[in-house]
Design a protein around this motif. Structure first.
Motif, PDB file in Angstrom:
ATOM      1  N   VAL A  73       0.825  -1.209   0.000  1.00  0.00           N
ATOM      2  CA  VAL A  73       0.000   0.000   0.000  1.00  0.00           C
ATOM      3  C   VAL A  73       0.857   1.256   0.000  1.00  0.00           C
ATOM      4  N   LEU A  74       1.956   1.224   0.740  1.00  0.00           N
ATOM      5  CA  LEU A  74       2.788   2.420   0.916  1.00  0.00           C
ATOM      6  C   LEU A  74       3.953   2.523  -0.072  1.00  0.00           C
ATOM      7  N   SER A  75       4.067   1.591  -1.009  1.00  0.00           N
ATOM      8  CA  SER A  75       5.244   1.573  -1.892  1.00  0.00           C
ATOM      9  C   SER A  75       5.360   2.832  -2.755  1.00  0.00           C
ATOM     10  N   ALA A  76       4.276   3.280  -3.362  1.00  0.00           N
ATOM     11  CA  ALA A  76       4.342   4.475  -4.213  1.00  0.00           C
ATOM     12  C   ALA A  76       4.620   5.742  -3.393  1.00  0.00           C
ATOM     13  N   PRO A  77       3.928   5.978  -2.268  1.00  0.00           N
ATOM     14  CA  PRO A  77       4.257   7.178  -1.487  1.00  0.00           C
ATOM     15  C   PRO A  77       5.676   7.170  -0.936  1.00  0.00           C
ATOM     16  N   ILE A  78       6.147   6.015  -0.477  1.00  0.00           N
ATOM     17  CA  ILE A  78       7.518   5.948   0.043  1.00  0.00           C
ATOM     18  C   ILE A  78       8.518   6.250  -1.059  1.00  0.00           C
ATOM     19  N   THR A  79       8.310   5.678  -2.223  1.00  0.00           N
ATOM     20  CA  THR A  79       9.226   5.917  -3.341  1.00  0.00           C
ATOM     21  C   THR A  79       9.183   7.381  -3.769  1.00  0.00           C
ATOM     22  N   GLY A  80       8.004   7.994  -3.744  1.00  0.00           N
ATOM     23  CA  GLY A  80       7.891   9.413  -4.058  1.00  0.00           C
ATOM     24  C   GLY A  80       8.649  10.276  -3.063  1.00  0.00           C
ATOM     25  N   VAL A  81       8.560   9.954  -1.782  1.00  0.00           N
ATOM     26  CA  VAL A  81       9.283  10.711  -0.751  1.00  0.00           C
ATOM     27  C   VAL A  81      10.785  10.519  -0.913  1.00  0.00           C
ATOM     28  N   VAL A  82      11.210   9.295  -1.181  1.00  0.00           N
ATOM     29  CA  VAL A  82      12.636   9.027  -1.406  1.00  0.00           C
ATOM     30  C   VAL A  82      13.144   9.827  -2.597  1.00  0.00           C
ATOM     31  N   LYS A  83      12.345   9.890  -3.663  1.00  0.00           N
ATOM     32  CA  LYS A  83      12.749  10.668  -4.844  1.00  0.00           C
ATOM     33  C   LYS A  83      12.888  12.150  -4.499  1.00  0.00           C
ATOM     34  N   ILE A  84      11.944  12.688  -3.729  1.00  0.00           N
ATOM     35  CA  ILE A  84      12.005  14.107  -3.350  1.00  0.00           C
ATOM     36  C   ILE A  84      13.237  14.385  -2.500  1.00  0.00           C
ATOM     37  N   ILE A  85      13.533  13.500  -1.555  1.00  0.00           N
ATOM     38  CA  ILE A  85      14.717  13.686  -0.704  1.00  0.00           C
ATOM     39  C   ILE A  85      15.986  13.610  -1.537  1.00  0.00           C
ATOM     40  N   LEU A  86      16.078  12.613  -2.425  1.00  0.00           N
ATOM     41  CA  LEU A  86      17.271  12.465  -3.255  1.00  0.00           C
ATOM     42  C   LEU A  86      17.444  13.635  -4.215  1.00  0.00           C
ATOM     43  N   LYS A  87      16.331  14.224  -4.650  1.00  0.00           N
ATOM     44  CA  LYS A  87      16.404  15.353  -5.575  1.00  0.00           C
ATOM     45  C   LYS A  87      17.035  16.577  -4.916  1.00  0.00           C
ATOM     46  N   GLU A  88      16.889  16.685  -3.591  1.00  0.00           N
ATOM     47  CA  GLU A  88      17.425  17.832  -2.862  1.00  0.00           C
ATOM     48  C   GLU A  88      18.909  17.689  -2.535  1.00  0.00           C
ATOM     49  N   VAL A  89      19.453  16.477  -2.615  1.00  0.00           N
ATOM     50  CA  VAL A  89      20.862  16.242  -2.312  1.00  0.00           C
ATOM     51  C   VAL A  89      21.671  16.465  -3.586  1.00  0.00           C
ATOM     52  N   ASP A  90      22.695  17.281  -3.480  1.00  0.00           N
ATOM     53  CA  ASP A  90      23.520  17.606  -4.646  1.00  0.00           C
ATOM     54  C   ASP A  90      24.707  16.647  -4.719  1.00  0.00           C
ATOM     55  N   HIS A  91      24.483  15.532  -5.366  1.00  0.00           N
ATOM     56  CA  HIS A  91      25.521  14.518  -5.537  1.00  0.00           C
ATOM     57  C   HIS A  91      25.239  13.784  -6.840  1.00  0.00           C
ATOM     58  N   PRO A  92      26.282  13.410  -7.588  1.00  0.00           N
ATOM     59  CA  PRO A  92      26.055  12.742  -8.883  1.00  0.00           C
ATOM     60  C   PRO A  92      25.248  11.437  -8.756  1.00  0.00           C
ATOM     61  N   LEU A  93      25.486  10.679  -7.707  1.00  0.00           N
ATOM     62  CA  LEU A  93      24.769   9.418  -7.537  1.00  0.00           C
ATOM     63  C   LEU A  93      23.281   9.659  -7.295  1.00  0.00           C
ATOM     64  N   THR A  94      22.939  10.661  -6.508  1.00  0.00           N
ATOM     65  CA  THR A  94      21.522  10.938  -6.262  1.00  0.00           C
ATOM     66  C   THR A  94      20.845  11.474  -7.513  1.00  0.00           C
ATOM     67  N   ARG A  95      21.570  12.285  -8.295  1.00  0.00           N
ATOM     68  CA  ARG A  95      20.985  12.771  -9.561  1.00  0.00           C
ATOM     69  C   ARG A  95      20.705  11.607 -10.503  1.00  0.00           C
ATOM     70  N   THR A  96      21.627  10.641 -10.538  1.00  0.00           N
ATOM     71  CA  THR A  96      21.443   9.461 -11.378  1.00  0.00           C
ATOM     72  C   THR A  96      20.259   8.628 -10.893  1.00  0.00           C
ATOM     73  N   THR A  97      20.157   8.454  -9.579  1.00  0.00           N
ATOM     74  CA  THR A  97      19.053   7.674  -9.016  1.00  0.00           C
ATOM     75  C   THR A  97      17.710   8.330  -9.313  1.00  0.00           C
ATOM     76  N   VAL A  98      17.635   9.653  -9.181  1.00  0.00           N
ATOM     77  CA  VAL A  98      16.397  10.370  -9.483  1.00  0.00           C
ATOM     78  C   VAL A  98      16.051  10.231 -10.964  1.00  0.00           C
ATOM     79  N   ALA A  99      17.053  10.315 -11.827  1.00  0.00           N
ATOM     80  CA  ALA A  99      16.802  10.168 -13.263  1.00  0.00           C
ATOM     81  C   ALA A  99      16.265   8.769 -13.572  1.00  0.00           C
ATOM     82  N   VAL A 100      16.794   7.750 -12.920  1.00  0.00           N
ATOM     83  CA  VAL A 100      16.305   6.375 -13.135  1.00  0.00           C
ATOM     84  C   VAL A 100      14.886   6.235 -12.611  1.00  0.00           C
ATOM     85  N   LEU A 101      14.595   6.797 -11.421  1.00  0.00           N
ATOM     86  CA  LEU A 101      13.245   6.724 -10.861  1.00  0.00           C
ATOM     87  C   LEU A 101      12.229   7.420 -11.759  1.00  0.00           C
TER      88      LEU A 101
END
Length: 121
Positions: A73-101
């Motif tokens: 039930v919570l998979s989509a909201p959790i993934t959305g929150v993780v994406k938002i958090i990763l988008k705010e971190v300025d690091h190449p790995l997080t940018r790549t992860t957000v692009a994949v998501l």
């Protein structure tokens, strides 16, 4: 309530119903559910949250294996929150992860190549 159950049982066990109609009565709702839950829902939820359907299905599998039904039930909201958090971190790995998501596979590869080039300089 008990009479409804009796009526339902009579209709299920009714011999006058053809086997083909019984199979259609089981297969059509199942097919409808499979199409909605595996094709339509990920596209609708993914476009609303800017997540790719594949990443939503993978997050569904991961969170359901971790937490079971609540994880489903919570998979989509959790993934959305993780994406938002990763988008705010300025690091190449997080940018790549957000692009994949988000389903931008080409951008993810482009980000990794440029991050590697910048690190070498």
């Amino acid at each position: 309530s008990a009479s409804r159950l009796r009526d339902w049982m009579r209709s299920v066990l009714d011999e006058s119903i053809n086997t083909v109609y019984g199979c259609i009565g089981v297969i059509l709702p199942l097919l409808f559910h499979l199409i909605i839950s595996n094709i339509v829902e990920p596209k609708v939820v993914g476009s609303a949250m800017d997540l790719s359907p594949i990443s939503l299905l993978l997050s569904f599998l991961i969170w359901s294996s971790v937490w079971g039904v609540p994880g489903m039930v919570l998979s989509a909201p959790i993934t959305g929150v993780v994406k938002i958090i990763l988008k705010e971190v300025d690091h190449p790995l997080t940018r790549t992860t957000v692009a994949v998501l988000e389903g931008r596979w080409g951008d993810a590869m482009h980000t990794q190549v440029h991050a590697k080039d910048a690190a070498e300089k």
